[in-house]
Scaffold this motif. Structure first.
Motif, PDB file in Angstrom:
ATOM      1  N   TYR A 124       0.838  -1.197   0.000  1.00 22.34           N
ATOM      2  CA  TYR A 124       0.000   0.000   0.000  1.00 22.34           C
ATOM      3  C   TYR A 124       0.874   1.249   0.000  1.00 22.34           C
ATOM      4  CZ  TYR A 124      -2.958   3.538   2.309  1.00 22.34           C
ATOM      5  OH  TYR A 124      -3.617   4.668   2.656  1.00 22.34           O
ATOM      6  N   THR A 125       1.929   1.226   0.800  1.00 23.76           N
ATOM      7  CA  THR A 125       2.898   2.310   0.777  1.00 23.76           C
ATOM      8  C   THR A 125       4.261   1.724   1.122  1.00 23.76           C
ATOM      9  OG1 THR A 125       3.708   4.214   1.983  1.00 23.76           O
ATOM     10  CG2 THR A 125       2.072   2.877   3.101  1.00 23.76           C
ATOM     11  N   ASN A 126       5.318   2.354   0.634  1.00 21.45           N
ATOM     12  CA  ASN A 126       6.654   1.841   0.935  1.00 21.45           C
ATOM     13  C   ASN A 126       7.301   2.619   2.065  1.00 21.45           C
ATOM     14  OD1 ASN A 126       6.259   0.189  -1.333  1.00 21.45           O
ATOM     15  ND2 ASN A 126       6.897   1.881  -2.646  1.00 21.45           N
ATOM     16  N   THR A 127       6.534   3.516   2.671  1.00 23.19           N
ATOM     17  CA  THR A 127       7.137   4.386   3.676  1.00 23.19           C
ATOM     18  C   THR A 127       7.410   3.662   4.986  1.00 23.19           C
ATOM     19  OG1 THR A 127       4.902   5.083   4.187  1.00 23.19           O
ATOM     20  CG2 THR A 127       6.218   6.551   2.812  1.00 23.19           C
ATOM     21  N   ALA A 128       6.831   2.456   5.159  1.00 18.15           N
ATOM     22  CA  ALA A 128       7.112   1.720   6.392  1.00 18.15           C
ATOM     23  C   ALA A 128       8.564   1.228   6.410  1.00 18.15           C
ATOM     24  CB  ALA A 128       6.148   0.550   6.530  1.00 18.15           C
ATOM     25  N   PHE A 129       9.209   1.247   5.254  1.00 21.59           N
ATOM     26  CA  PHE A 129      10.613   0.847   5.168  1.00 21.59           C
ATOM     27  C   PHE A 129      11.436   2.034   4.660  1.00 21.59           C
ATOM     28  CE2 PHE A 129       8.274  -3.061   4.935  1.00 21.59           C
ATOM     29  CZ  PHE A 129       9.043  -3.985   5.602  1.00 21.59           C
ATOM     30  N   PRO A 130      12.059   2.784   5.570  1.00 20.63           N
ATOM     31  CA  PRO A 130      12.872   3.918   5.116  1.00 20.63           C
ATOM     32  C   PRO A 130      13.923   3.489   4.099  1.00 20.63           C
ATOM     33  CG  PRO A 130      12.700   3.898   7.501  1.00 20.63           C
ATOM     34  CD  PRO A 130      12.079   2.628   7.026  1.00 20.63           C
ATOM     35  N   TYR A 131      14.321   2.209   4.171  1.00 24.52           N
ATOM     36  CA  TYR A 131      15.317   1.683   3.244  1.00 24.52           C
ATOM     37  C   TYR A 131      14.921   1.919   1.794  1.00 24.52           C
ATOM     38  CZ  TYR A 131      18.484  -1.665   1.045  1.00 24.52           C
ATOM     39  OH  TYR A 131      19.446  -2.238   0.258  1.00 24.52           O
ATOM     40  N   PHE A 132      13.591   1.951   1.521  1.00 21.42           N
ATOM     41  CA  PHE A 132      13.118   2.108   0.141  1.00 21.42           C
ATOM     42  C   PHE A 132      12.851   3.569  -0.232  1.00 21.42           C
ATOM     43  CE2 PHE A 132      11.398  -2.360   0.916  1.00 21.42           C
ATOM     44  CZ  PHE A 132      12.426  -2.965   0.214  1.00 21.42           C
ATOM     45  N   ASP A 133      13.181   4.496   0.665  1.00 22.86           N
ATOM     46  CA  ASP A 133      12.873   5.904   0.385  1.00 22.86           C
ATOM     47  C   ASP A 133      13.457   6.405  -0.929  1.00 22.86           C
ATOM     48  OD1 ASP A 133      11.320   6.285   2.544  1.00 22.86           O
ATOM     49  OD2 ASP A 133      12.733   7.521   3.686  1.00 22.86           O
ATOM     50  N   ASP A 134      14.643   5.882  -1.300  1.00 20.15           N
ATOM     51  CA  ASP A 134      15.263   6.406  -2.518  1.00 20.15           C
ATOM     52  C   ASP A 134      14.614   5.868  -3.795  1.00 20.15           C
ATOM     53  OD1 ASP A 134      16.194   3.914  -1.951  1.00 20.15           O
ATOM     54  OD2 ASP A 134      18.286   4.302  -2.454  1.00 20.15           O
ATOM     55  N   LEU A 135      13.573   5.029  -3.630  1.00 21.71           N
ATOM     56  CA  LEU A 135      12.859   4.561  -4.819  1.00 21.71           C
ATOM     57  C   LEU A 135      11.683   5.466  -5.162  1.00 21.71           C
ATOM     58  CD1 LEU A 135      12.739   0.748  -4.011  1.00 21.71           C
ATOM     59  CD2 LEU A 135      14.441   1.991  -5.321  1.00 21.71           C
ATOM     60  N   ALA A 136      11.411   6.441  -4.278  1.00 23.47           N
ATOM     61  CA  ALA A 136      10.208   7.252  -4.456  1.00 23.47           C
ATOM     62  C   ALA A 136      10.217   8.000  -5.793  1.00 23.47           C
ATOM     63  CB  ALA A 136      10.068   8.237  -3.302  1.00 23.47           C
ATOM     64  N   ASP A 137      11.396   8.520  -6.175  1.00 25.96           N
ATOM     65  CA  ASP A 137      11.486   9.253  -7.450  1.00 25.96           C
ATOM     66  C   ASP A 137      11.081   8.388  -8.631  1.00 25.96           C
ATOM     67  OD1 ASP A 137      12.529  11.199  -6.001  1.00 25.96           O
ATOM     68  OD2 ASP A 137      14.588  11.078  -6.799  1.00 25.96           O
ATOM     69  N   VAL A 138      11.632   7.183  -8.648  1.00 26.24           N
ATOM     70  CA  VAL A 138      11.344   6.292  -9.771  1.00 26.24           C
ATOM     71  C   VAL A 138       9.851   6.000  -9.807  1.00 26.24           C
ATOM     72  CG1 VAL A 138      12.087   4.215 -10.946  1.00 26.24           C
ATOM     73  CG2 VAL A 138      13.578   5.248  -9.267  1.00 26.24           C
ATOM     74  N   ASN A 139       9.265   5.832  -8.630  1.00 23.71           N
ATOM     75  CA  ASN A 139       7.833   5.552  -8.595  1.00 23.71           C
ATOM     76  C   ASN A 139       7.009   6.715  -9.127  1.00 23.71           C
ATOM     77  OD1 ASN A 139       7.223   2.908  -7.852  1.00 23.71           O
ATOM     78  ND2 ASN A 139       7.907   3.296  -5.747  1.00 23.71           N
ATOM     79  N   VAL A 140       7.484   7.925  -8.917  1.00 27.41           N
ATOM     80  CA  VAL A 140       6.763   9.078  -9.474  1.00 27.41           C
ATOM     81  C   VAL A 140       6.864   9.063 -11.002  1.00 27.41           C
ATOM     82  CG1 VAL A 140       6.714  11.591  -9.620  1.00 27.41           C
ATOM     83  CG2 VAL A 140       7.001  10.479  -7.405  1.00 27.41           C
ATOM     84  N   ILE A 141       8.068   8.770 -11.521  1.00 23.99           N
ATOM     85  CA  ILE A 141       8.231   8.688 -12.984  1.00 23.99           C
ATOM     86  C   ILE A 141       7.270   7.655 -13.563  1.00 23.99           C
ATOM     87  CG2 ILE A 141       9.808   7.974 -14.829  1.00 23.99           C
ATOM     88  CD1 ILE A 141      12.081   9.136 -13.197  1.00 23.99           C
TER      89      ILE A 141
END
Lengths: 353, 608
Positions: free
Chosen positions: B492-509
């Protein structure tokens, strides 16, 4: 963010409207081609766009690999993980080679052989030699990959008792994990959901003598360099125990015990200090800082800064909070591990309370 | 020369005297005419496609901007599922589940194979209609009922099914585990059971028609590849769909009648359930015994359409006709013995994993042969860049890109770490989602004149294709990297794992690409619906094709041909064939020879 999105959509609609009106103008204009079938001009234009698209595709692929291959997980933290990574890089190398060649041929042919009135196509219906060649090349390549893959697979999946692995049960339920260490006898006590009662949350049989020295914990600590055999058990629905950094995964199935074994070979400390992780964590903390500022501007609490830890996550849809079912994993030296384990209370001690 | 073919036929126009009186209801609703049923399938498929794609846009927005408030969420999902415009986790999972179900079954199975099997099988083999028009009608209406039931599940209080489109029990069996497994899942199962009945009726009909109703001279090796593909698809469906039906029935029993086929040792909400002895892994076997052939049920018809369209627009025979048929058969056969590659880490015996790795990677061989044959078909052609041709080229491109990553996922060793991550999503969307949609859309552009007697606008087709092509790669190519980073699907969201925070940009693209790609489909819809009524009138054979459907008159008539059905003298790919001396085409001045034209003097039939 909503504003951003609305702007995108409006811009797109505007572009669409503009393009459509242009098309209608073109198709109405005097002397304009109104045939719904491609003519020489269309063939030429579309062939050129195809070539441009090929350039876009190659630039896109290059950009993706340049910028995002660093997103690939850090060096595997388990012994077998390196074999998986090697096979992965070989496979990616092979498929990218094929990709680059075939896409170039496809798009280049479209450009090269664009249609013209009066041009004759070659009646070329069959060529056994060619077909033999492109049957046999995949056969050989795949045979290599299959053999390599299968040897690695059986190395990983066949667990020999001679290694004398540490046995740990990983127990899943909506939406958390628990670990049960087998204790001094390295044998897990019998367990079943029917024994769940009160503080006996993972359903261990109190009357089983093997059970009394079991230790149930909410963190997973592993000694570096020792083989660990995980026994997975679920109390409700399917879960999947995914250890991305250790290149390990196994579904957790109610009604049966599944297993997976690996030997962790990089401690949490070492991983934190690796170049890869120092870099990644600082990037993440920059992002979090930025997000925190946005949050504080809205009067909300800022995000904590991040420090790397291995984690276990659930990778099989298991309910509404599936996205937040995690357990911290600590890989440490044997002394640290023993010290930590001796502090944990045994199942017998828990039940006496 | 194509005129020669129909001239004879038209003489007999008056002979065909049994005109039935058609009312609105028998013509447009309960029609038994294969051409009308094909249009019904197509339009239902398109409507379901709109719903399915809209859903994907909604949940992609949630992934890119987690827990943001969007007015459109509140508007479409209501206060219960998007309070203050924030999508709830349950609704997120429902959207993911129903998107998968709708796209796989209703759009790409019924919408694709239903439309083109119905349209093309009788027309291309020279039959007056399907073997059983009534069964055909029944099959469409069962499909229609199943879509209505599925859509109605969106409006019930406990929410639509949300255990994933693969509905693995125990999650799908226990309403205590997730809300959507109550009434929502019941409706899902009923809908699917009816859908399977519809597909079986349709499939039997397609098979019987191809085997029995071919016109004189239409041997199996003279069939267009479309018919081969649709025929093989029907066989695969007939073999695998009943297994899904049995899985669904057993699941219904577990849910409603207290049996324990898939359930054992379960403790939920403070109580131990009575179920004992079942196995969820059994369900996975049954499900994927259909589920894997299903992806070939989706892609094979697209392969057939693309082969036909490419040959026609390249003005060249398809390269390696026999190899194309053989690879179709090989893929169809292998598709039924590879299901275990979805289950490498399910807890089944690792030895089985080895076997399934072997069979799975074998599929790459016939697939590679097909890809090379398509590329060779373009070589030294005279390429007519109609929108259908562009979508066919796009199909080959995405099929290669998506197919290659199958080599990684099909390898049990590598699957361990990418299983159920976004890598899988990228793989199957490119290879069977986007590719099959390209095939279907190519088919619509190509056979639109046959269906509606009018032409679609080509310029809108071009815009539609290029924006879609860029957008689709924009969605799914970056997704591979997100998957390799270890990000699980269905979060539902990846924010529960800060480890994945750097994937947020790609997800926006990815999400922005998805919105653009979805938005541009409006051009297609506009072009489609407006052209039905206002498109340019079609000529009888606008693409100068050789197959029999282009020998029928533009206006649809009962029985397809006004006179006797045409007789076939040659295979379906005599494009740019030269005469004996090599001075001109076989038929002077015309670079194609329709199948119903007899062999010319000194002409040799190709021994393919």
């Amino acid at each position: 963010m909503t504003v951003f999105l609305v702007i995108i959509i409006l811009a797109l609609l505007a572009v669409t409207g503009w393009q459509m009106s242009k098309i209608f103008d073109l198709s109405r204009g005097p002397g304009a081609d109104s045939s719904p079938i491609a003519n020489d001009k269309d063939n030429r234009q579309q062939a050129q766009i195809t070539l441009a698209f090929m350039v876009f595709l190659y630039l896109g692929m290059a950009y993706s690999f340049w910028h995002w291959s660093k997103l690939y997980l850090p060096e595997a933290a388990s012994e077998h993980g390196n074999e998986i990574d090697t096979l992965m890089f070989i496979s990616i190398g092979i498929i990218m080679t094929v990709q680059v060649i075939t896409q170039a041929l496809l798009h280049w042919f479209v450009y090269k052989y664009q249609g013209r009135k009066g041009k004759k196509a070659l009646f070329f219906a069959d060529n056994d030699k060619l077909e033999f060649i492109w049957t046999i090349i995949p056969v050989i390549t795949l045979a290599g990959l299959i053999i390599y893959g299968l040897f690695t697979w059986s190395d990983i999946m066949n667990i020999s008792e001679e290694d004398d692995p540490i046995i740990i049960e990983v127990y899943a339920k909506q939406f958390s994990w628990e670990a049960r260490y087998a204790g001094g006898d390295n044998t897990l006590g019998e367990a079943n959901v029917r024994f769940i009662e009160g503080i006996n949350t993972v359903g261990v049989n109190e009357n089983d003598p093997y059970a009394s020295d079991d230790k149930i914990t909410s963190e997973l600590h592993l000694p570096v360099g020792q083989k660990v055999l995980f026994k997975f058990r679920s109390q409700d629905v399917l879960h999947s125990a995914y250890f991305p950094h250790f290149r390990a995964q196994m579904n957790v199935v109610p009604g049966m015990v599944t297993q997976f074994a690996f030997t962790p070979d990089i401690t949490t400390e070492e991983m934190r200090n690796s170049d890869y992780m120092v870099d990644k964590v600082s990037t993440i903390n920059d992002i979090r800082k930025e997000n925190s500022e946005a949050l504080m501007a809205k009067g909300e609490a800022p995000l904590d800064s991040y420090e790397f830890d291995y984690f276990l996550l659930c990778n099989k849809i298991c309910g509404e909070a599936h996205y937040n079912m995690q357990m911290k994993i600590v890989v440490e030296t044997e002394e640290e591990y023993n010290a930590w384990l001796s502090e944990q209370e045994t199942f017998a001690e828990t039940m006496e309370k | 020369m194509s005129a020669l073919a129909t001239a004879a036929a038209q003489d007999h126009h008056e002979d065909h005297g049994h005109h039935h009186k058609q009312t609105f209801i028998t013509k447009y609703i309960f029609s038994t005419d294969h051409k009308m049923i094909s249009k019904q399938y197509l339009i239902t498929g398109i409507l379901m496609g709109i719903v399915g794609i809209m859903m994907s846009v909604l949940f992609r927005m949630q992934i890119a901007w987690p827990e943001e408030s969007f007015a459109i969420f509140n508007l479409l999902l209501g206060d219960k599922w998007a309070p203050d415009g924030v999508m709830t986790p349950a609704m997120y999972l429902s959207l993911v589940t129903i998107h998968g179900t709708i796209m796989v079954f209703f759009v790409l199975t019924a919408g694709l194979s239903g439309t083109f099997s119905n349209l093309l099988i009788p027309l291309q083999i020279g039959a007056r209609d399907m073997a059983s028009g009534f069964m055909n009608m029944l099959s469409y209406w069962l499909f229609f009922i199943s879509t209505i039931i599925m859509l109605s599940s969106l409006f019930i209080e406990s929410g639509p099914a949300n255990a994933g489109w693969t509905i693995y029990p125990p999650l799908s069996a226990l309403p205590q585990a997730i809300g959507g497994s109550g009434m929502g899942m019941t409706l899902w199962l009923i809908s699917m059971a009816i859908f399977i009945a519809s597909q079986l009726l349709a499939g039997i009909n397609y098979i019987v028609t191809v085997i029995n109703l071919r016109t004189k001279g239409m041997s199996m090796m003279r069939l267009p590849l479309t018919v081969w593909a649709l025929f093989v698809t029907a066989i695969v469906g007939l073999v695998s769909f009943p297994v899904l039906l049995s899985a669904a029935l057993l699941l219904i029993m577990d849910r409603s009648f207290g049996t324990s086929f898939f359930l054992s040792d379960i403790y939920l909400q403070g109580e131990v359930l009575n179920h004992q002895g079942g196995s969820p892994v059994l369900f996975e076997h049954l499900f994927w015994f259909l589920g894997h052939p299903e992806v070939y049920i989706v892609i094979l018809p697209a392969m057939g359409l693309v082969s036909e369209i490419m040959a026609t627009n390249s003005r060249k025979p398809i390269f390696g006709y026999r190899a194309m048929v053989a690879s179709l058969l090989a893929i169809a056969f292998l598709s039924t013995i590879v299901w275990g590659h979805h289950m490498f880490v399910s807890g089944m015996n690792p030895f089985l994993g080895s076997v399934f790795t072997f069979t799975t990677l074998l599929i790459a061989i016939p697939s590679a042969v097909k890809a090379f044959n398509w590329i060779t078909t373009l070589w030294k052609g005279n390429l007519q860049m109609n929108p259908a041709m562009l979508f066919s080229i796009g199909f080959v491109s995405t099929f290669i890109t998506g197919g290659l990553t199958g080599i990684i996922l099909g390898d049990s060793t590598l699957d361990i770490n990418v299983h159920d991550t976004y890598f899988v999503i990228a793989h199957f969307h490119l290879v069977m989602g986007i590719s099959a949609l390209y095939g279907a859309i190519a088919g619509v552009y190509h056979w639109f004149p046959k269906m509606f007697g009018r032409m679609m606008n080509k310029n809108m087709g071009y815009i539609h294709f290029w924006v879609t092509a860029v957008g689709a790669y924009g969605v799914f190519f970056p997704m591979h990297f997100v998957g390799l980073a270890g990000l699980p699907r269905r979060y539902y969201t990846n924010t529960a794992f800060p480890y994945f925070d750097d994937l947020a940009d790609v997800n926006v693209i990815i999400t922005v690409s998805a919105i653009i790609t979805a938005a541009i489909q409006v051009v297609f819809l506009y072009n489609f619906f407006v052209s039905i009524f206002y498109g340019k009138k079609a000529t009888q054979n606008p693409w100068k094709a050789t197959t029999l459907e282009w020998t029928t008159p533009v206006a649809h008539i009962h029985g397809n041909w006004p006179g006797p059905v045409p007789v076939v003298y040659r295979w379906s790919y005599d494009y740019s064939k030269m005469n004996e001396k090599g001075t001109d085409y076989v038929v002077p001045g015309q670079d194609f020879v329709p199948q119903n034209v007899p062999l010319q003097e000194h002409e040799e039939e190709l021994n393919h």
